[in-house]
Scaffold this motif. Structure first.
Motif, short mmCIF file in Angstrom:
data_model
loop_
_atom_site.label_atom_id
_atom_site.label_comp_id
_atom_site.label_asym_id
_atom_site.label_seq_id
_atom_site.Cartn_x
_atom_site.Cartn_y
_atom_site.Cartn_z
N PRO A 144 0.83 -1.20 0.00
CA PRO A 144 0.00 0.00 0.00
C PRO A 144 0.88 1.26 0.00
O PRO A 144 2.01 1.18 0.47
N PRO A 145 0.44 2.40 -0.50
CA PRO A 145 -0.90 2.67 -1.03
C PRO A 145 -0.99 2.37 -2.52
O PRO A 145 0.02 2.08 -3.16
N CYS A 146 -2.22 2.47 -3.04
CA CYS A 146 -2.40 2.31 -4.48
C CYS A 146 -1.91 3.56 -5.21
O CYS A 146 -1.60 4.57 -4.59
N MET A 147 -1.77 3.43 -6.52
CA MET A 147 -1.30 4.51 -7.42
C MET A 147 0.09 4.99 -6.98
O MET A 147 0.39 6.19 -6.99
N MET A 148 0.94 4.03 -6.58
CA MET A 148 2.25 4.37 -6.03
C MET A 148 3.17 5.01 -7.07
O MET A 148 3.78 6.04 -6.82
N GLY A 149 3.28 4.39 -8.24
CA GLY A 149 4.22 4.88 -9.26
C GLY A 149 3.85 6.26 -9.75
O GLY A 149 4.71 7.16 -9.86
N SER A 150 2.57 6.47 -10.06
CA SER A 150 2.15 7.78 -10.54
C SER A 150 2.23 8.81 -9.42
O SER A 150 2.51 9.99 -9.66
N GLY A 151 2.03 8.36 -8.18
CA GLY A 151 2.15 9.27 -7.03
C GLY A 151 3.57 9.77 -6.84
O GLY A 151 3.79 10.95 -6.54
N VAL A 152 4.55 8.89 -7.04
CA VAL A 152 5.95 9.30 -6.90
C VAL A 152 6.35 10.16 -8.10
O VAL A 152 7.04 11.18 -7.96
N PHE A 153 5.90 9.78 -9.30
CA PHE A 153 6.23 10.55 -10.51
C PHE A 153 5.74 11.99 -10.39
O PHE A 153 6.42 12.93 -10.80
N THR A 154 4.54 12.17 -9.82
CA THR A 154 3.95 13.51 -9.75
C THR A 154 4.38 14.26 -8.48
O THR A 154 4.02 15.42 -8.31
N GLY A 155 5.14 13.61 -7.59
CA GLY A 155 5.58 14.28 -6.37
C GLY A 155 4.56 14.21 -5.25
O GLY A 155 4.75 14.83 -4.20
N GLU A 156 3.50 13.48 -5.46
CA GLU A 156 2.48 13.30 -4.41
C GLU A 156 3.06 12.49 -3.25
O GLU A 156 2.76 12.74 -2.09
N PHE A 157 3.89 11.48 -3.58
CA PHE A 157 4.59 10.66 -2.58
C PHE A 157 6.09 10.89 -2.73
O PHE A 157 6.60 11.00 -3.84
N GLU A 158 6.81 10.89 -1.62
CA GLU A 158 8.26 11.02 -1.67
C GLU A 158 8.90 9.67 -1.95
O GLU A 158 8.40 8.63 -1.50
N LEU A 159 10.03 9.71 -2.64
CA LEU A 159 10.67 8.46 -3.08
C LEU A 159 11.14 7.60 -1.91
O LEU A 159 10.79 6.42 -1.82
#
Ligand SMILES: [Zn+2]
Length: 424
Positions: A144-159
């Motif tokens: 978890p969480p879902c949409m991990m790759g797109s979240g990191v690509f867009t800066g929503e999640f930190e690497l």
């Protein structure tokens, strides 16, 4: 061809190769196939590695450049006339739920690939590059969480914190990426995006019910999730008269029907669901003293979503007074409603209309990579029907003509957004 897809394309509109798209979907669907004909291909497993390598080989066969970023997202890029322009991007995901189908996510990636193959067939040159992306771990079931790759690509999640997330066996995202050879070097957050389109099966019953082929997705429902705990008093079911009870179970029942009624009062975009319910102590002759439950509210308009939550709070106060219980309401997720960019929605709607496909405006009730991408670039989505609205299920099915129609809409949207230069 069925009634839904009848119609002649207008001049200048493009269509994909239906059989090539279908065959690619079926071929990728052999990797991790289940006995019931679905897929179990969870993120960053060896099966995920195999389908990633297949996707890359197909991208290279189509003459594209391939790159991988630090969270393992795969970019297959068809150069444009002007490669200083940000790419027009499309994609989705090729990981699945443990009991997933062959179409959820995979259709979007294969439709993007088919769009590029078709541009090659026709010798189309686009001004901006066109990029097909397979996002890492959209499903979020192993990590978890879902949409991990797109979240990191867009800066929503930190690497770094994302790479440290562990699965049930204690393996981290970073370790799993390295093990399958997909810990890429391209930095995140990622490069600029000119526009983003995602084709996806609807995962709901609306298009099938309306007998439409294409859903022009205008936006995504906002979501507010809560944990709710009701504290009453457990007591003997016999000696305790009805008027002297503090029945947490009864309050839960009132709240379940209230959540449902609230969503109905906010039609057509309101949704209200109680998906989890635990009664304690769970004995047939004891009045429930405590209930833990969840509430999931969704709506396309922020004001309406707030009104639904405020209504719930007022109802809770009323029930606390009436039944002598205490209720705590804890937010667990909060996503604002989203409207896709007008120009992207128009590209999709105009292509569907021009190609003669039955179409309707629709909203997405579920999460998709496009929702994160919409924060970074103008974005739009294309839905096609899936049988019975069933998804996240091995029985997930979609019709080859409908899928080809969705991919054809995608192809036109991509070419229009990237700008076309006819081959000489
Ligand atoms: Zn999906």
């Amino acid at each position: 061809m069925d009634m839904k897809t009848q119609g002649m394309p207008l001049d200048g509109l493009l269509t994909v190769d239906r059989d090539r798209l279908w065959n690619s979907l079926m071929e990728q669907g052999k990797i991790g196939e289940t006995d019931k004909g679905g897929l179990n291909r969870q993120a960053l497993t060896d099966l995920d590695r195999q389908v990633r390598e297949l996707f890359i080989s197909w991208g290279k066969e189509a003459g594209c450049e391939v790159s991988i970023d630090q969270i393992g997202n795969i970019f297959v890029r068809r150069p444009g006339v002007d490669n200083s322009l940000p790419p027009v991007m499309t994609g989705s995901h090729i990981d699945t739920q443990p009991t997933g189908g062959k179409f959820d996510g995979c259709f979007g990636v294969m439709a993007g690939l088919e769009s590029i193959r078709r541009m090659n067939d026709l010798g189309i040159k686009t001004q901006a590059p066109v990029e097909v992306v397979a996002w890492t771990n959209e499903e979020g079931c192993r990590f978890p969480p879902c949409m991990m790759g797109s979240g990191v690509f867009t800066g929503e999640f930190e690497l770094e914190p994302t790479l440290a997330i562990r699965d049930a066996e204690g393996i981290s995202v970073g370790e799993a990426l390295t093990k399958i050879g997909f810990a890429g070097e391209k930095p995140v957050p990622g490069h600029p995006v000119g526009a983003y389109f995602e084709a996806h099966i609807e995962q709901g019953p609306v298009l099938e019910d309306a007998e439409k082929t294409i859903g022009v997705v205008i936006g995504a429902l906002g979501q507010k999730w809560f944990d709710l705990s009701i504290q009453g008093v457990e007591s003997h079911a016999g000696p305790t008269p009805m008027s002297l009870r503090h029945d947490a179970g009864l309050v839960a029942a009132e709240l379940i029907t209230f959540v449902n009624r609230t969503a109905l009062e906010h039609a057509p975009h309101g949704r209200g669901t109680v998906g989890c319910l635990d009664l304690f102590p769970g004995s047939r002759n004891v009045i429930p003293g405590q209930v833990n439950m969840t509430v999931d509210f969704r709506h396309l308009e922020a004001d309406a979503l707030d009104a639904m939550v405020n209504g719930l709070k007022a109802k809770i106060a009323e029930l606390e007074a009436l039944h002598g219980v205490q209720v705590s309401l804890t937010p667990t997720a909060d996503f604002a409603p989203l409207y896709f960019a007008d120009n992207c929605v128009s590209y999709v709607r105009d292509a569907a209309a021009g190609l003669g496909y039955g179409h309707m405006d629709i909203v997405s009730g579920a999460g998709h990579d496009a929702i994160f991408l919409a924060e970074k670039a103008p974005a739009g989505m294309i839905f096609v029907p899936c049988e019975g609205g069933i998804s996240h299920n091995e029985m997930e099915r979609a019709d080859a003509d409908d899928l080809a129609a969705g991919a054809s809409v995608l192809l036109n949207a991509l070419v229009n957004a990237a700008g076309i230069e006819e081959a000489k």
